[in-house]
Design a protein around this motif. Sequence first.
Motif, PDB file in Angstrom:
ATOM      1  N   UNK A 153       0.839  -1.189   0.000  1.00 57.91           N
ATOM      2  CA  UNK A 153       0.000   0.000   0.000  1.00 57.91           C
ATOM      3  C   UNK A 153       0.867   1.230   0.000  1.00 57.91           C
ATOM      4  N   UNK A 154       0.366   2.277  -0.632  1.00 62.18           N
ATOM      5  CA  UNK A 154       1.056   3.555  -0.658  1.00 62.18           C
ATOM      6  C   UNK A 154       0.117   4.587  -0.072  1.00 62.18           C
ATOM      7  N   UNK A 155       0.568   5.276   0.966  1.00 63.39           N
ATOM      8  CA  UNK A 155      -0.270   6.285   1.614  1.00 63.39           C
ATOM      9  C   UNK A 155       0.349   7.635   1.379  1.00 63.39           C
ATOM     10  N   UNK A 156      -0.392   8.539   0.742  1.00 64.19           N
ATOM     11  CA  UNK A 156       0.098   9.896   0.498  1.00 64.19           C
ATOM     12  C   UNK A 156      -0.942  10.845   1.055  1.00 64.19           C
ATOM     13  N   UNK A 157      -0.651  11.483   2.209  1.00 67.81           N
ATOM     14  CA  UNK A 157      -1.620  12.338   2.855  1.00 67.81           C
ATOM     15  C   UNK A 157      -2.806  11.504   3.321  1.00 67.81           C
ATOM     16  N   UNK A 158      -4.056  11.956   2.896  1.00 69.04           N
ATOM     17  CA  UNK A 158      -5.242  11.223   3.283  1.00 69.04           C
ATOM     18  C   UNK A 158      -5.676  10.233   2.228  1.00 69.04           C
ATOM     19  N   UNK A 159      -5.005  10.258   1.086  1.00 67.35           N
ATOM     20  CA  UNK A 159      -5.376   9.346  -0.001  1.00 67.35           C
ATOM     21  C   UNK A 159      -4.568   8.077   0.092  1.00 67.35           C
ATOM     22  N   UNK A 183      18.446   5.287  -7.507  1.00 66.10           N
ATOM     23  CA  UNK A 183      17.372   6.166  -7.971  1.00 66.10           C
ATOM     24  C   UNK A 183      17.575   6.456  -9.452  1.00 66.10           C
ATOM     25  N   UNK A 184      16.525   6.206 -10.229  1.00 65.76           N
ATOM     26  CA  UNK A 184      16.571   6.402 -11.679  1.00 65.76           C
ATOM     27  C   UNK A 184      15.470   7.368 -12.115  1.00 65.76           C
ATOM     28  N   UNK A 185      15.680   7.972 -13.285  1.00 65.35           N
ATOM     29  CA  UNK A 185      14.620   8.735 -13.918  1.00 65.35           C
ATOM     30  C   UNK A 185      13.594   7.801 -14.532  1.00 65.35           C
ATOM     31  N   UNK A 186      12.490   8.354 -14.983  1.00 61.63           N
ATOM     32  CA  UNK A 186      11.413   7.534 -15.519  1.00 61.63           C
ATOM     33  C   UNK A 186      11.545   7.266 -17.021  1.00 61.63           C
ATOM     34  N   UNK A 187      12.357   8.037 -17.714  1.00 65.08           N
ATOM     35  CA  UNK A 187      12.470   7.869 -19.160  1.00 65.08           C
ATOM     36  C   UNK A 187      13.593   6.891 -19.506  1.00 65.08           C
ATOM     37  N   UNK A 188      13.518   6.350 -20.714  1.00 64.07           N
ATOM     38  CA  UNK A 188      14.512   5.397 -21.197  1.00 64.07           C
ATOM     39  C   UNK A 188      15.321   6.024 -22.334  1.00 64.07           C
ATOM     40  N   UNK A 189      16.601   5.634 -22.427  1.00 63.91           N
ATOM     41  CA  UNK A 189      17.430   6.116 -23.522  1.00 63.91           C
ATOM     42  C   UNK A 189      17.267   5.209 -24.734  1.00 63.91           C
ATOM     43  N   UNK A 190      18.096   5.441 -25.762  1.00 63.98           N
ATOM     44  CA  UNK A 190      17.967   4.665 -27.003  1.00 63.98           C
ATOM     45  C   UNK A 190      18.296   3.195 -26.801  1.00 63.98           C
ATOM     46  N   UNK A 191      18.996   2.852 -25.726  1.00 66.74           N
ATOM     47  CA  UNK A 191      19.309   1.457 -25.427  1.00 66.74           C
ATOM     48  C   UNK A 191      18.285   0.822 -24.496  1.00 66.74           C
ATOM     49  N   UNK A 250       9.080  15.273  -9.026  1.00 66.67           N
ATOM     50  CA  UNK A 250       8.899  14.393 -10.175  1.00 66.67           C
ATOM     51  C   UNK A 250       8.617  12.995  -9.627  1.00 66.67           C
ATOM     52  N   UNK A 251       8.426  12.041 -10.515  1.00 65.87           N
ATOM     53  CA  UNK A 251       8.306  10.637 -10.138  1.00 65.87           C
ATOM     54  C   UNK A 251       9.597   9.926 -10.501  1.00 65.87           C
ATOM     55  N   UNK A 252      10.106   9.100  -9.587  1.00 68.33           N
ATOM     56  CA  UNK A 252      11.383   8.425  -9.778  1.00 68.33           C
ATOM     57  C   UNK A 252      11.211   6.913  -9.630  1.00 68.33           C
ATOM     58  N   UNK A 253      12.052   6.179 -10.355  1.00 67.54           N
ATOM     59  CA  UNK A 253      12.071   4.725 -10.265  1.00 67.54           C
ATOM     60  C   UNK A 253      13.167   4.330  -9.286  1.00 67.54           C
ATOM     61  N   UNK A 254      12.782   3.666  -8.194  1.00 66.43           N
ATOM     62  CA  UNK A 254      13.717   3.312  -7.125  1.00 66.43           C
ATOM     63  C   UNK A 254      13.892   1.799  -7.086  1.00 66.43           C
ATOM     64  N   UNK A 255      15.152   1.369  -7.039  1.00 62.88           N
ATOM     65  CA  UNK A 255      15.485  -0.054  -6.932  1.00 62.88           C
ATOM     66  C   UNK A 255      16.200  -0.265  -5.604  1.00 62.88           C
ATOM     67  N   UNK A 256      15.644  -1.139  -4.767  1.00 58.59           N
ATOM     68  CA  UNK A 256      16.259  -1.452  -3.479  1.00 58.59           C
ATOM     69  C   UNK A 256      16.787  -2.874  -3.506  1.00 58.59           C
ATOM     70  N   UNK A 312      11.482  -3.085  -6.959  1.00 59.64           N
ATOM     71  CA  UNK A 312      11.421  -1.887  -7.799  1.00 59.64           C
ATOM     72  C   UNK A 312      10.092  -1.195  -7.545  1.00 59.64           C
ATOM     73  N   UNK A 313      10.127   0.112  -7.449  1.00 56.23           N
ATOM     74  CA  UNK A 313       8.902   0.868  -7.219  1.00 56.23           C
ATOM     75  C   UNK A 313       9.080   2.289  -7.726  1.00 56.23           C
ATOM     76  N   UNK A 314       7.971   2.922  -8.096  1.00 54.68           N
ATOM     77  CA  UNK A 314       7.974   4.311  -8.526  1.00 54.68           C
ATOM     78  C   UNK A 314       7.539   5.181  -7.354  1.00 54.68           C
ATOM     79  N   UNK A 315       8.341   6.191  -7.036  1.00 57.24           N
ATOM     80  CA  UNK A 315       8.087   7.062  -5.892  1.00 57.24           C
ATOM     81  C   UNK A 315       7.960   8.500  -6.376  1.00 57.24           C
ATOM     82  N   UNK A 316       6.943   9.191  -5.867  1.00 54.93           N
ATOM     83  CA  UNK A 316       6.687  10.570  -6.263  1.00 54.93           C
ATOM     84  C   UNK A 316       7.257  11.537  -5.239  1.00 54.93           C
TER      85      UNK A 316
END
Length: 365
Positions: free
Chosen positions: A6-12, A210-218, A239-245, A255-259
Amino acid sequence: MLDLGSVSIGAATLRFLKNATCALLIAVPAIVIESAPLSAQTVEAPMPPGPKPDPNAPSVPREDQIINLLDREPEPLFSDAKLPLVPTHSTMTGFSDGLDQGALYLMAKLTQDSPPLDDGLVWRIYSETTNANGRLELVATANGGDAEFRLDPGAYLVHTAFGYAQSTNRVVIGKEVQSKMLTLNAGGIKFGAAMKDGNGIDRQQVTFDVYGMTFDERGERNKIVGDVKPGSILRLSADTYHVVSRYGDVNAVIRADIQVLPGKLTEATILHKAADITLKLVNERGGEAIANTTWSVLSAGGHVVVEATGAFPDFVLASGEYEALARNNGRTYQHTFEVVPGEDREVEVVTSVSELAAQEAVVNN
């Protein structure tokens, strides 16, 4: 096996699927950096000789407004600020005083409504034209909070960094005094790690990339920062980031996307499902480990997960069923075992057929 996190952000509350390794909880506290900047290391910085720009002065939006990636109203990135009193000379080193130069005062905020940052900023001024090597020439730098520069008339690029939150803006200098306020539109992430069942975890074996959300040509993501330890705080642009733990060096990965929200500190705690396993080849249960043993650990599907050599190989493995193959003195011994989250233990592979059969009978019962 899939776990529901579950992801809790504020009241949502948002619920989303995780992989078999762990679940992720993201929480943005109700009051976190509401009217105060993120904490920063103290860095001595030169102070302007006169009064600073009014931080409450209204910002004048420029034509090219910042692209907001969080569906918020656009905010001005680089705006003018009122200067109540013009200083008569500069205390900045490395600049010559004179009437032929202009004065530039710079300040920065996390958000349009937050107070100016007084620490942790790095300012770099570049000439707009390239030098003989085809590179932009670094004209001046300053660290800390606000900054003052005396510059010859011309166009410059102002690069501002607050941790990994960065911005570059163009400014044209004449012989007058200018004061600029930069809105970074930045926040932060504080990383944590724990076991899903509440047991302790070896934080030294946990890292975050921590990674960006976009992909390069590879087809690869751009890595922003790697090997971040639990408890660390990263300053990042909103922004939204892709995190690998990773827990250990084998297969305990999530792997998860964190805002990241502007002016907020997002606390992200990784809940791992793994355990530390030590393998031993013994002649009988509870016996001494046999040296010069080569090991292979296979997944339930028969794929090699990790290999090692030694009497006591130690791995952090994701929860699940595995098969250990031990090779010693031309013979191969095998044993099936299960990894239970949070239960660190030794797994013995017995060379005696009778002992091994008895051990497996106990496990099955």
